[in-house]
Design a protein around this motif. Structure first.
Motif, short mmCIF file in Angstrom:
data_model
loop_
_atom_site.label_atom_id
_atom_site.label_comp_id
_atom_site.label_asym_id
_atom_site.label_seq_id
_atom_site.Cartn_x
_atom_site.Cartn_y
_atom_site.Cartn_z
N PRO A 1 -24.01 57.83 -80.41
CA PRO A 1 -25.54 57.62 -79.59
C PRO A 1 -26.42 56.06 -79.61
CG PRO A 1 -25.67 59.50 -81.04
CD PRO A 1 -24.06 58.70 -81.95
N THR A 2 -25.65 55.10 -81.09
CA THR A 2 -26.20 53.78 -80.88
C THR A 2 -25.61 53.40 -79.86
OG1 THR A 2 -26.69 54.13 -82.78
CG2 THR A 2 -26.75 51.69 -81.83
N LEU A 3 -23.74 53.46 -79.87
CA LEU A 3 -22.96 52.58 -79.10
C LEU A 3 -23.18 53.27 -77.52
CD1 LEU A 3 -20.38 51.11 -78.55
CD2 LEU A 3 -19.11 52.46 -79.64
N GLN A 4 -23.37 54.25 -77.77
CA GLN A 4 -23.45 54.83 -76.49
C GLN A 4 -24.88 54.25 -75.26
OE1 GLN A 4 -21.87 57.60 -73.71
NE2 GLN A 4 -23.11 56.04 -72.45
N ALA A 5 -25.70 53.87 -76.29
CA ALA A 5 -27.32 53.34 -75.64
C ALA A 5 -26.83 51.68 -75.08
CB ALA A 5 -27.99 52.93 -76.72
N CYS A 6 -25.69 51.37 -76.13
CA CYS A 6 -25.08 49.74 -75.32
C CYS A 6 -24.42 49.69 -74.44
CB CYS A 6 -24.39 49.36 -76.67
SG CYS A 6 -24.53 48.86 -78.07
N ALA B 1 -23.86 43.69 -77.73
CA ALA B 1 -24.85 44.12 -78.17
C ALA B 1 -24.89 45.27 -79.11
CB ALA B 1 -25.68 45.35 -76.77
N ALA B 2 -23.19 46.25 -79.45
CA ALA B 2 -23.16 46.95 -80.27
C ALA B 2 -23.26 46.03 -81.83
CB ALA B 2 -21.57 47.08 -79.92
N LEU B 3 -23.37 44.04 -81.91
CA LEU B 3 -22.63 43.81 -82.92
C LEU B 3 -24.57 43.64 -83.51
CD1 LEU B 3 -19.76 40.97 -82.47
CD2 LEU B 3 -20.06 42.92 -83.66
N THR B 4 -24.95 42.59 -82.82
CA THR B 4 -26.37 42.99 -82.15
C THR B 4 -26.91 44.17 -82.85
OG1 THR B 4 -27.10 41.71 -80.42
CG2 THR B 4 -28.48 42.50 -81.93
N ASP C 1 -24.71 52.04 -72.02
CA ASP C 1 -26.04 52.16 -71.35
C ASP C 1 -26.45 50.80 -70.51
OD1 ASP C 1 -25.50 54.21 -70.74
OD2 ASP C 1 -27.42 55.77 -72.13
N ALA C 2 -26.91 49.60 -71.06
CA ALA C 2 -27.26 48.56 -71.43
C ALA C 2 -26.75 47.30 -70.34
CB ALA C 2 -28.17 48.30 -72.92
N ALA C 3 -25.40 48.12 -70.54
CA ALA C 3 -24.07 47.10 -70.45
C ALA C 3 -23.75 46.98 -68.60
CB ALA C 3 -23.33 46.23 -71.00
N ALA C 4 -24.33 48.25 -68.18
CA ALA C 4 -23.73 49.26 -67.06
C ALA C 4 -24.04 48.45 -66.32
CB ALA C 4 -24.52 50.71 -66.70
N ASP C 5 -25.16 47.50 -65.50
CA ASP C 5 -25.38 46.52 -64.80
C ASP C 5 -24.12 45.57 -64.49
OD1 ASP C 5 -25.81 44.79 -67.06
OD2 ASP C 5 -28.14 44.32 -66.10
N ALA C 6 -22.58 45.32 -65.13
CA ALA C 6 -22.13 44.58 -65.43
C ALA C 6 -20.72 45.30 -65.38
CB ALA C 6 -21.94 44.17 -66.95
N GLY C 7 -21.13 47.12 -64.95
CA GLY C 7 -19.05 47.38 -64.25
C GLY C 7 -19.47 48.71 -65.41
N VAL C 8 -18.24 49.21 -65.11
CA VAL C 8 -18.26 50.52 -65.52
C VAL C 8 -17.58 49.55 -67.54
CG1 VAL C 8 -16.37 52.07 -66.13
CG2 VAL C 8 -17.19 51.34 -63.58
N VAL C 9 -18.26 50.97 -68.20
CA VAL C 9 -18.35 50.30 -69.66
C VAL C 9 -18.50 52.27 -70.07
CG1 VAL C 9 -20.56 49.78 -69.73
CG2 VAL C 9 -18.08 49.47 -71.36
#
Length: 312
Positions: free
Chosen positions: A139-144, A180-183, A146-154
């Protein structure tokens, strides 16, 4: 005792794999000769010496790994060792289906050769990749992501075992999600040496190509249950194997769920078939001592396993 065969995926291949098995086991040798007729390159040369350095290219890796797996399966079957269940990580799913009688050797090898080319083509011209994320929950990684989706597909593309997930997609988005995951507390983020963003939406063209290919392929009835990557368990009666394989190439691999399901089904012993022992590690991290796993890559390991089984 209930036994499962677990088939390794792409990434553990290396030059020299299968050479000793080819020399020591006629059944393995016969399978490789069948596999050679299904591809447009010298499969033995690529597996045993790889003089041209192409084994790590996915269009070569996939049929070579499948031929290796089918060869080991043939040796085990000749010795009377047949599993109650089969599963394979990503590419390994085709070997699991061959074990279950859905494909013969030539069909499995030719399909994975086609799949490798289709996946390579889908990744061409678009900067993309995959990164392993250690020590973070889904769940935490999924949130990361989602937060990076503006940069492309992940996307999360592999749920390997507790504490080991893989993300894939456009390079910029993957890098942003990894940061974001490291943070968020991930222990490490390790970029993988792969040629594409496998098991993500970027593989949609490969899924389309497979769907078209499967229209001309004969799927035999399964002789044993196979647990599917995109489900994490056995298929339902109405599920189409072709549709599940099409979905598999472009969606996350539910390997942790697969291992937990095998334990639920009463499997207490597994044989990992393929170079390396990555799956054995995933078994230990997911279900602990509930399933004893034996990796088989070399002739010595296979001979020892046959001795153990003969004395059981």
């Amino acid at each position: 005792m209930k036994l499962a065969f677990l088939y390794a995926g792409q990434g553990s291949q290396h030059a020299g794999m299968g050479r000793d098995l080819y020399e020591d086991f006629p059944a393995f040798r016969a399978v490789l000769e069948q596999a050679a007729a299904a591809v447009d390159f010298d499969i033995q040369e690529v597996m045993f010496t790889d003089a041209a350095g192409v084994l790590n290219e996915t269009q070569y890796t996939q049929p070579c790994m499948t031929a290796f797996a089918c060869g080991v399966t043939a040796v085990l079957r000749q010795a009377g060792i047949v599993p109650d269940y089969a599963a394979g990580l990503s590419l390994g799913e085709y070997s699991a289906l061959a074990c279950a009688g859905v494909f013969d050797v030539q069909t499995a090898v030719s399909l994975t050769a086609f799949r490798g080319k289709a996946m390579a083509a889908a990744a061409t011209g678009r900067p993309c990749g995959m990164t392993a994320v250690l020590g973070l929950d889904a769940p935490t990684l999924q949130a990361c992501c989602d937060a990076a989706a503006d940069a492309g597909v992940v996307q999360i593309c592999n749920y390997n075992c507790p504490g080991q997930l893989v993300i894939g997609g456009d390079t910029a988005a993957v890098d942003k999600a990894a940061a974001a995951a490291l943070t968020a507390g991930a222990k490490r983020c390790l970029p993988l040496k792969v040629s594409g963003a496998f098991h993500t939406a970027l593989m949609h063209p490969a899924g389309d190509a497979l769907r078209e290919k499967f229209a001309s392929v004969s799927f035999s009835q399964m002789q044993m249950p196979v647990l599917f990557n995109c489900l994490g368990h056995e298929k339902n009666e109405n599920d189409s194997i072709a549709a599940l394989l099409e979905k598999q190439v472009q969606s996350g691999v539910q390997w942790e769920s697969t291992l937990r399901r095998l334990a639920e089904l009463g499997v207490d012993t597994a044989i990992e078939i393929g170079p390396g022992k990555v799956l054995t590690g995933f078994v230990k991290k997911t279900v602990g001592s509930a399933i004893s796993c034996y990796p088989v890559e070399t002739s010595a390991q296979l001979q020892q396993l046959l001795r153990i089984r003969k004395g059981a």
